[in-house]
Design a protein around this motif. Structure first.
Motif, PDB file in Angstrom:
ATOM      1  N   ALA A  23       0.704  -1.210  -0.306  1.00 23.78           N
ATOM      2  CA  ALA A  23      -0.161  -0.120   0.318  1.00 23.78           C
ATOM      3  C   ALA A  23       1.394   1.168   0.611  1.00 23.78           C
ATOM      4  CB  ALA A  23      -1.080   0.202   0.927  1.00 23.78           C
ATOM      5  N   ARG A  24       2.087   0.768   1.211  1.00 27.83           N
ATOM      6  CA  ARG A  24       2.641   2.658   0.890  1.00 27.83           C
ATOM      7  C   ARG A  24       4.188   2.363   0.249  1.00 27.83           C
ATOM      8  NH1 ARG A  24       2.165   4.338   7.099  1.00 27.83           N
ATOM      9  NH2 ARG A  24       2.543   6.620   5.611  1.00 27.83           N
ATOM     10  N   ARG A  25       4.256   1.249  -0.455  1.00 31.27           N
ATOM     11  CA  ARG A  25       5.808   1.596  -1.263  1.00 31.27           C
ATOM     12  C   ARG A  25       5.966   2.854  -2.040  1.00 31.27           C
ATOM     13  NH1 ARG A  25       5.577  -3.614  -6.409  1.00 31.27           N
ATOM     14  NH2 ARG A  25       3.926  -2.949  -7.050  1.00 31.27           N
ATOM     15  N   ALA A  26       4.837   3.432  -2.972  1.00 36.55           N
ATOM     16  CA  ALA A  26       5.577   4.997  -3.556  1.00 36.55           C
ATOM     17  C   ALA A  26       5.478   5.696  -2.753  1.00 36.55           C
ATOM     18  CB  ALA A  26       3.957   4.538  -4.590  1.00 36.55           C
ATOM     19  N   GLU A  27       5.098   5.825  -1.650  1.00 37.82           N
ATOM     20  CA  GLU A  27       5.475   6.950  -1.021  1.00 37.82           C
ATOM     21  C   GLU A  27       6.658   6.243  -0.482  1.00 37.82           C
ATOM     22  OE1 GLU A  27       3.965   8.828   3.462  1.00 37.82           O
ATOM     23  OE2 GLU A  27       1.592   6.794   2.432  1.00 37.82           O
ATOM     24  N   ILE A  28       6.802   5.409  -0.197  1.00 38.37           N
ATOM     25  CA  ILE A  28       8.387   5.227   0.831  1.00 38.37           C
ATOM     26  C   ILE A  28       9.864   5.975  -0.599  1.00 38.37           C
ATOM     27  CG2 ILE A  28      10.072   3.202   1.710  1.00 38.37           C
ATOM     28  CD1 ILE A  28       7.442   2.551   3.162  1.00 38.37           C
ATOM     29  N   ASP A  29       8.819   4.980  -1.784  1.00 42.35           N
ATOM     30  CA  ASP A  29      10.121   5.019  -2.774  1.00 42.35           C
ATOM     31  C   ASP A  29      10.431   6.802  -3.059  1.00 42.35           C
ATOM     32  OD1 ASP A  29      10.127   2.181  -3.457  1.00 42.35           O
ATOM     33  OD2 ASP A  29       9.150   3.266  -5.561  1.00 42.35           O
ATOM     34  N   ALA A  30       9.829   7.633  -2.508  1.00 39.71           N
ATOM     35  CA  ALA A  30       9.421   8.906  -2.593  1.00 39.71           C
ATOM     36  C   ALA A  30      10.057   9.204  -1.787  1.00 39.71           C
ATOM     37  CB  ALA A  30       8.095   9.341  -2.890  1.00 39.71           C
ATOM     38  N   LEU A  31      10.691   8.872  -1.011  1.00 43.12           N
ATOM     39  CA  LEU A  31      11.610   9.194   0.133  1.00 43.12           C
ATOM     40  C   LEU A  31      12.452   9.168  -0.433  1.00 43.12           C
ATOM     41  CD1 LEU A  31       9.774   7.256   3.549  1.00 43.12           C
ATOM     42  CD2 LEU A  31      10.054   9.997   2.536  1.00 43.12           C
ATOM     43  N   ASN A  32      13.075   8.409  -1.108  1.00 46.27           N
ATOM     44  CA  ASN A  32      14.441   8.663  -1.589  1.00 46.27           C
ATOM     45  C   ASN A  32      15.466  10.150  -1.889  1.00 46.27           C
ATOM     46  OD1 ASN A  32      16.861   8.478  -4.351  1.00 46.27           O
ATOM     47  ND2 ASN A  32      17.325   6.160  -3.513  1.00 46.27           N
ATOM     48  N   VAL A  33      16.392  10.077  -1.476  1.00 47.30           N
ATOM     49  CA  VAL A  33      17.421  11.601  -1.736  1.00 47.30           C
ATOM     50  C   VAL A  33      17.709  12.067  -2.854  1.00 47.30           C
ATOM     51  CG1 VAL A  33      17.728  11.757   1.261  1.00 47.30           C
ATOM     52  CG2 VAL A  33      19.139  10.342  -1.411  1.00 47.30           C
ATOM     53  N   PHE A  34      17.329  11.342  -3.746  1.00 47.71           N
ATOM     54  CA  PHE A  34      17.496  11.918  -5.271  1.00 47.71           C
ATOM     55  C   PHE A  34      16.541  12.017  -6.091  1.00 47.71           C
ATOM     56  CE2 PHE A  34      21.791  10.273  -7.211  1.00 47.71           C
ATOM     57  CZ  PHE A  34      22.975  10.745  -6.539  1.00 47.71           C
ATOM     58  N   PRO A  35      16.152  13.464  -6.207  1.00 49.85           N
ATOM     59  CA  PRO A  35      15.119  13.652  -7.436  1.00 49.85           C
ATOM     60  C   PRO A  35      15.554  12.685  -8.658  1.00 49.85           C
ATOM     61  CG  PRO A  35      16.708  15.376  -7.559  1.00 49.85           C
ATOM     62  CD  PRO A  35      17.414  14.550  -6.780  1.00 49.85           C
ATOM     63  N   VAL A  36      15.948  11.592  -8.594  1.00 47.22           N
ATOM     64  CA  VAL A  36      16.129  10.809 -10.139  1.00 47.22           C
ATOM     65  C   VAL A  36      14.535   9.953 -10.069  1.00 47.22           C
ATOM     66  CG1 VAL A  36      17.718  12.241 -10.939  1.00 47.22           C
ATOM     67  CG2 VAL A  36      17.892   9.761  -9.528  1.00 47.22           C
ATOM     68  N   PRO A  37      14.676   9.557 -11.447  1.00 47.84           N
ATOM     69  CA  PRO A  37      13.012   8.511 -10.758  1.00 47.84           C
ATOM     70  C   PRO A  37      13.572   6.955 -10.255  1.00 47.84           C
ATOM     71  CG  PRO A  37      13.334   8.986 -13.328  1.00 47.84           C
ATOM     72  CD  PRO A  37      14.930   9.972 -12.122  1.00 47.84           C
ATOM     73  N   ASP A  38      14.346   6.954  -9.751  1.00 44.94           N
ATOM     74  CA  ASP A  38      15.055   5.166  -9.818  1.00 44.94           C
ATOM     75  C   ASP A  38      14.650   4.491  -7.752  1.00 44.94           C
ATOM     76  OD1 ASP A  38      16.909   6.721  -8.627  1.00 44.94           O
ATOM     77  OD2 ASP A  38      19.134   6.364  -9.440  1.00 44.94           O
ATOM     78  N   GLY A  39      14.203   6.113  -6.951  1.00 40.69           N
ATOM     79  CA  GLY A  39      14.414   5.473  -6.079  1.00 40.69           C
ATOM     80  C   GLY A  39      13.525   4.143  -5.640  1.00 40.69           C
ATOM     81  N   ASP A  40      13.806   2.807  -5.377  1.00 39.82           N
ATOM     82  CA  ASP A  40      12.529   2.133  -5.235  1.00 39.82           C
ATOM     83  C   ASP A  40      12.276   1.068  -4.084  1.00 39.82           C
ATOM     84  OD1 ASP A  40      14.891   0.924  -5.584  1.00 39.82           O
ATOM     85  OD2 ASP A  40      14.436  -0.572  -7.348  1.00 39.82           O
TER      86      ASP A  40
END
Length: 559
Positions: A23-40
């Motif tokens: 349910a919250r994996r996308a929310e945690i993905d967004a916590l990646n400190v890089f502003p690039v779309p590979d935070g997973d």
């Protein structure tokens, strides 16, 4: 309110946790400190848990104990499965937390776990996770796990233990930005720590039998408004680092290369204990690099690269009874062996990169942001290589711990797996370029490690969100130039940013330039950059690859 956890309750805890991660994996993905779309990070945690539950179910079906496993069997099988399904550094750390919890339950011999045992298991989980990281860092999942264990210590009731652990973890998670400047600057909490809070929240829900009013809940870690940015961060020149709980991993990027340790020392160690093993780790870590001490409680497998082989063996004698000692001098390896003696397993994020690695003789595992290979997949590929020794190229910083976990698991099966710490595809390509299948792994490793570590790397991508980087503020849609893992350029034009990245990579010279075009690269972008390089650096040879990798229109390397 439950008073004790049974095997059925542990199964339910795992299922509830998987649902929370989903349910919250996308929310945690967004916590990646890089502003690039590979935070997973969130995706890695979910896939780790999801695959582990499937593996446990399959294993219990084969053994005829599905739905009838004991508490010890349930916890132990989940811990074992998670090590092999772990994806990304956060998944590996989470697997160690579950393993520590399972060890405490197994040692108790209890048919059900009361609050006291759960508190002890949380303490063991934190201890196991901290030991898994050679150089741990505060402000990560490690800090969160320790706070949870400390908050639960001394309590007796299952409800109060789970409440206290969740509260302690939540409070520690909220403090991670104050411990790591890069998190404070980005306005987020640690992603791996957020995942552990979800795991503890699932435990509390099971203990409270899904009561509607839990005394505490998970921090709203997706809410950036509660976290204050540090306005002078960029001015202080802070360097963005990926922070999803891994802290720092083992050193050794230049092992066996020029100036690297001269000897590889390996032995089995018996008649020891955890305290002496911990002392041995500290001793060997000070002596050299590429340190692995795995196993227990009765037998450990020790591997290290050092200059003083005698000191490494003597440390083992102080720790227990070493046997099957093997010392290899990198420089003295001579002769040639059949090609089947050594194989390479390489991770690839795109079909073009996969084809290049395959043509060079590697066994390829598909792995990239959002679908990173698990430790089990890497181990399976090593098995399928049918070689005496396997060299593993993770080609991604967030797959390093999974690769090391695969190597540790392989040692238990008698498979000799060495990991070249290639953090990007271009470093992996550089390592593959010097691989000689007619030589042994010991002869190949120094050259491959040296080639990978000598490759300066960069990338061009598109910002996925507004953020403050070390190159200044960026807005979603801006073009970002990354040099050595750090955002160094913010611009609007792909080619202009790529030129600036390449200019920095070539500032200290270079003989071979590699340009890897991604699936979203505009037609002609890589060719235009290649012509620019050739026009200004006539001594440099340019290699163009249609990699097909997602998220990064260009990956760049300079050797």
């Amino acid at each position: 309110m439950l008073e004790r956890l049974t095997a059925a309750d542990v199964r339910r805890w795992a299922v509830v946790a998987r649902a929370a991660f989903a349910a919250r994996r996308a929310e945690i993905d967004a916590l990646n400190v890089f502003p690039v779309p590979d935070g997973d990070t969130g995706t890695n945690l979910y896939l780790t848990f999801d695959a582990a539950l499937d593996a446990v179910r399959s294993r219990q079906e084969q053994r005829g104990i599905l739905g009838e496993a004991t508490l010890e069997q349930e916890c132990t099988s989940l811990g074992e499965a998670m090590l092999l399904t772990a994806r990304g550094n956060s998944g590996v750390i989470l697997s160690q937390l579950v393993r520590g919890f399972a060890e405490a339950v197994a040692e108790s011999g209890a048919e059900s776990a009361d609050g006291v045992l759960v508190a002890e298991a949380l303490a063991r989980a934190s201890e196991r996770a901290w030991k898994a990281v050679t150089h741990p860092v505060e402000g990560t999942i490690l800090s969160v796990s320790r706070a949870a264990a400390e908050a639960a210590a001394g309590l007796t009731g299952l409800g109060e233990v789970t409440e206290a652990a969740l509260r302690g973890a939540s409070e520690a998670l909220a403090l991670t930005p104050a411990q790591l400047p890069v998190l404070e600057a980005a306005g987020v909490v640690d992603a791996g720590g957020a995942g552990y809070v979800l795991l503890l929240e699932a435990l509390a829900r099971v203990a409270h039998e899904d009561g509607p009013a839990l005394p505490t809940g998970a921090v709203a870690f997706g809410d950036e408004s509660s976290l204050r940015r540090r306005p002078d961060w960029a001015a202080h020149g802070a360097v963005v680092q990926p922070t999803e709980g891994e802290g720092a991993t083992a050193r050794g990027e230049t092992l066996g290369g020029a100036g690297g340790p001269a000897y590889e020392v390996m032995y089995l160690l018996a008649d020891s204990d955890e305290d002496r093993i911990e002392t041995l780790k500290h001793t060997l870590d000070a002596l050299g690099d590429s340190l692995l001490v795995v196993g227990g409680p009765d037998l450990w497998n020790v591997h290290v690269h050092v200059d003083d082989a005698g000191a490494a063996i003597e440390a083992g004698i102080h720790a227990g009874r070493p046997y099957r000692v093997r010392v290899t001098h990198f420089g003295d390896q001579a002769g040639r062996r059949p090609a089947s003696d050594v194989a390479v397993v390489a991770c690839a994020a795109g079909p073009g990169l996969a084809a290049v690695f395959t043509d060079a003789g590697a066994h390829v595992v598909e792995s990239g942001p959002g679908r990173r290979a698990s430790a089990g997949q890497l181990l399976e590929a090593a098995r399928d290589a049918h070689a005496l020794s396997v060299i593993l190229l993770p080609n991604d910083r967030d797959t390093l711990l999974a690769a090391q976990a695969a190597a540790s698991a392989g040692e238990q099966e008698g498979i000799d797996i060495a990991v070249v710490r290639s953090r990007t595809a271009v470093q992996g390509l550089a390592a593959m370029a010097v691989f000689d299948p007619t030589l042994s792994a010991q002869r190949n490793l120094p050259e491959m490690i040296s080639s990978a570590s000598a490759t300066r790397h960069g990338a061009v991508t598109i910002a996925s969100k507004d953020a403050l980087t070390s190159a200044g503020e960026c807005r979603r849609g801006d073009v970002l130039g990354i040099v050595g893992g750090d955002v160094a350029v913010v611009g609007q034009d792909l080619l202009e940013v790529a030129r600036e990245v390449m200019r920095r990579l070539l500032s200290s010279g270079g003989e071979l330039v590699t340009i890897v075009a991604g699936e979203d690269a505009p037609h002609g972008l890589a060719d235009d950059l290649a012509r620019w390089v050739e026009g200004g650096h006539r001594d440099a040879e340019v290699s163009l690859i249609d990699g097909g990798q997602p998220h990064y229109p260009l990956l760049l390397g300079v050797e």
